[in-house]
Design a protein around this motif. Structure first.
Motif, mmCIF file in Angstrom:
data_model
loop_
_atom_site.group_PDB
_atom_site.id
_atom_site.type_symbol
_atom_site.label_atom_id
_atom_site.label_comp_id
_atom_site.label_asym_id
_atom_site.label_seq_id
_atom_site.Cartn_x
_atom_site.Cartn_y
_atom_site.Cartn_z
ATOM 1 N N ASP A 119 -45.753 1.754 -2.980
ATOM 2 C CA ASP A 119 -45.626 0.235 -3.246
ATOM 3 C C ASP A 119 -44.860 0.090 -4.534
ATOM 4 O O ASP A 119 -45.168 0.743 -5.568
ATOM 5 N N GLY A 120 -43.720 -0.665 -4.704
ATOM 6 C CA GLY A 120 -43.102 -0.848 -5.884
ATOM 7 C C GLY A 120 -41.857 0.118 -5.722
ATOM 8 O O GLY A 120 -40.993 -0.115 -6.640
ATOM 9 N N ASP A 135 -36.428 9.714 -7.474
ATOM 10 C CA ASP A 135 -36.997 9.842 -8.864
ATOM 11 C C ASP A 135 -38.251 8.649 -8.647
ATOM 12 O O ASP A 135 -39.322 9.197 -9.431
ATOM 13 N N GLN A 136 -37.956 7.644 -8.117
ATOM 14 C CA GLN A 136 -39.254 6.533 -8.113
ATOM 15 C C GLN A 136 -40.224 7.255 -7.241
ATOM 16 O O GLN A 136 -41.339 6.972 -7.696
ATOM 17 N N VAL A 137 -40.092 7.812 -6.078
ATOM 18 C CA VAL A 137 -41.085 8.478 -5.357
ATOM 19 C C VAL A 137 -41.765 9.539 -5.950
ATOM 20 O O VAL A 137 -42.818 9.595 -5.912
ATOM 21 N N VAL A 138 -41.158 10.535 -6.687
ATOM 22 C CA VAL A 138 -41.641 11.546 -7.440
ATOM 23 C C VAL A 138 -42.576 10.795 -8.333
ATOM 24 O O VAL A 138 -43.951 11.182 -8.499
ATOM 25 N N GLU A 225 -44.333 -1.930 5.621
ATOM 26 C CA GLU A 225 -45.288 -3.193 4.969
ATOM 27 C C GLU A 225 -45.193 -2.668 3.593
ATOM 28 O O GLU A 225 -45.878 -1.755 3.109
ATOM 29 N N ARG A 226 -44.955 -3.560 2.736
ATOM 30 C CA ARG A 226 -45.169 -3.834 1.286
ATOM 31 C C ARG A 226 -45.939 -4.820 0.736
ATOM 32 O O ARG A 226 -45.650 -5.897 1.316
ATOM 33 N N SER A 227 -46.842 -4.898 -0.337
ATOM 34 C CA SER A 227 -47.596 -5.842 -0.783
ATOM 35 C C SER A 227 -46.622 -6.748 -1.299
ATOM 36 O O SER A 227 -45.308 -6.449 -2.047
ATOM 37 N N GLY A 228 -46.786 -7.977 -1.289
ATOM 38 C CA GLY A 228 -46.139 -9.308 -1.497
ATOM 39 C C GLY A 228 -44.991 -9.589 -0.717
ATOM 40 O O GLY A 228 -44.257 -10.684 -1.027
ATOM 41 N N GLN A 229 -44.959 -9.085 0.357
ATOM 42 C CA GLN A 229 -43.853 -9.385 1.650
ATOM 43 C C GLN A 229 -44.609 -10.111 2.421
ATOM 44 O O GLN A 229 -45.702 -10.237 2.667
#
Length: 229
Positions: A119-120, A135-138, A225-229
């Motif tokens: 998420d994010g 990089d974000q996934v890591v 599915e992502r929070s806030g969607q």
């Protein structure tokens, strides 16, 4: 006093190996502020105890003059020293879920969990490149207890996890690994290839990520599915 200090030093060496790539005695020494000779002595003990092992030499890559430095990595026993957290309870809960709802229910849970971990994290798109997403996934995996990192591989990147907090459970419920890879593929907008998993007895989970975009993965609702969607 000495055995305690030695034990603390070896614990720090194990933590250094857990956090990153296979490392040489010199690299570990520089990281911990110790002499290379002292680190080699502790590594010999850790290898003798079955907690560390010599890492294979890289199959390809830049070569310098002389013999490459010997590197070390954790064994499965070494990783187990850091615990896996409520393995029996998680396995029992997933077994009950499978009995009540079948394979589809387990996969739905796994996809929801993967979506929460990531998420994010931005998806590849305008102004966001594959390496930036990786990089974000890591970072997301590290925040959830994985010793994750990425490094260049042949014709792409390799996303690696040298410690997985759910590896014991994932051995019986591979849907957990499948959902994580599926969610990463969705963020990247392309297929990825699972090369190895800790749950299958390997020393590291490795996913190959091509830098040349391939066909996008088949659409499915849950992993996107992502929070806030």
């Amino acid at each position: 006093m000495t055995p305690t200090r030695d034990g603390d030093t070896r614990r720090r060496i194990l933590e250094t190996l857990l956090a990153g790539d296979p490392a040489s005695a010199s690299e570990i020494a520089a990281e911990l502020g110790l002499s290379a000779a002292a680190v080699r002595r502790h590594l010999d003990i850790l290898v003798g105890e079955g907690l560390a092992e010599a890492a294979p030499a890289p199959a390809a890559g830049p070569r310098g003059r002389g013999r490459p430095a010997k590197t070390f990595r954790l064994t499965a026993e070494g990783r187990s020293r850091f615990g896996h957290g409520y393995d029996e309870l998680a396995a029992a809960a997933l077994a009950a879920l499978r009995e009540a709802g079948g394979e589809a229910a387990v996969m739905a849970f796994a996809r929801r969990r993967a979506a929460e971990i990531l998420d994010g994290v931005d998806a590849v798109g305008d102004g966001v490149s594959v390496p930036e997403v990786v990089d974000q996934v890591v970072g997301a995996f590290r925040r959830h207890g994985y010793a994750a990192h990425a490094h260049p591989g042949r014709a792409g990147l390799q996303l690696c996890q040298r410690h997985c907090p759910i590896s014991e459970v994932a051995g019986d419920f591979p849907e957990l690994c499948e959902a994580e890879q599926e969610a990463v593929s969705t963020l990247l907008g392309q297929h990825t290839q699972q090369l190895a998993t800790i749950a299958d007895g390997n020393g590291v989970c490795t996913v190959h990520i091509p830098l040349v975009r391939s066909r996008p993965p088949a659409p499915h609702a849950a992993p996107t599915e992502r929070s806030g969607q």
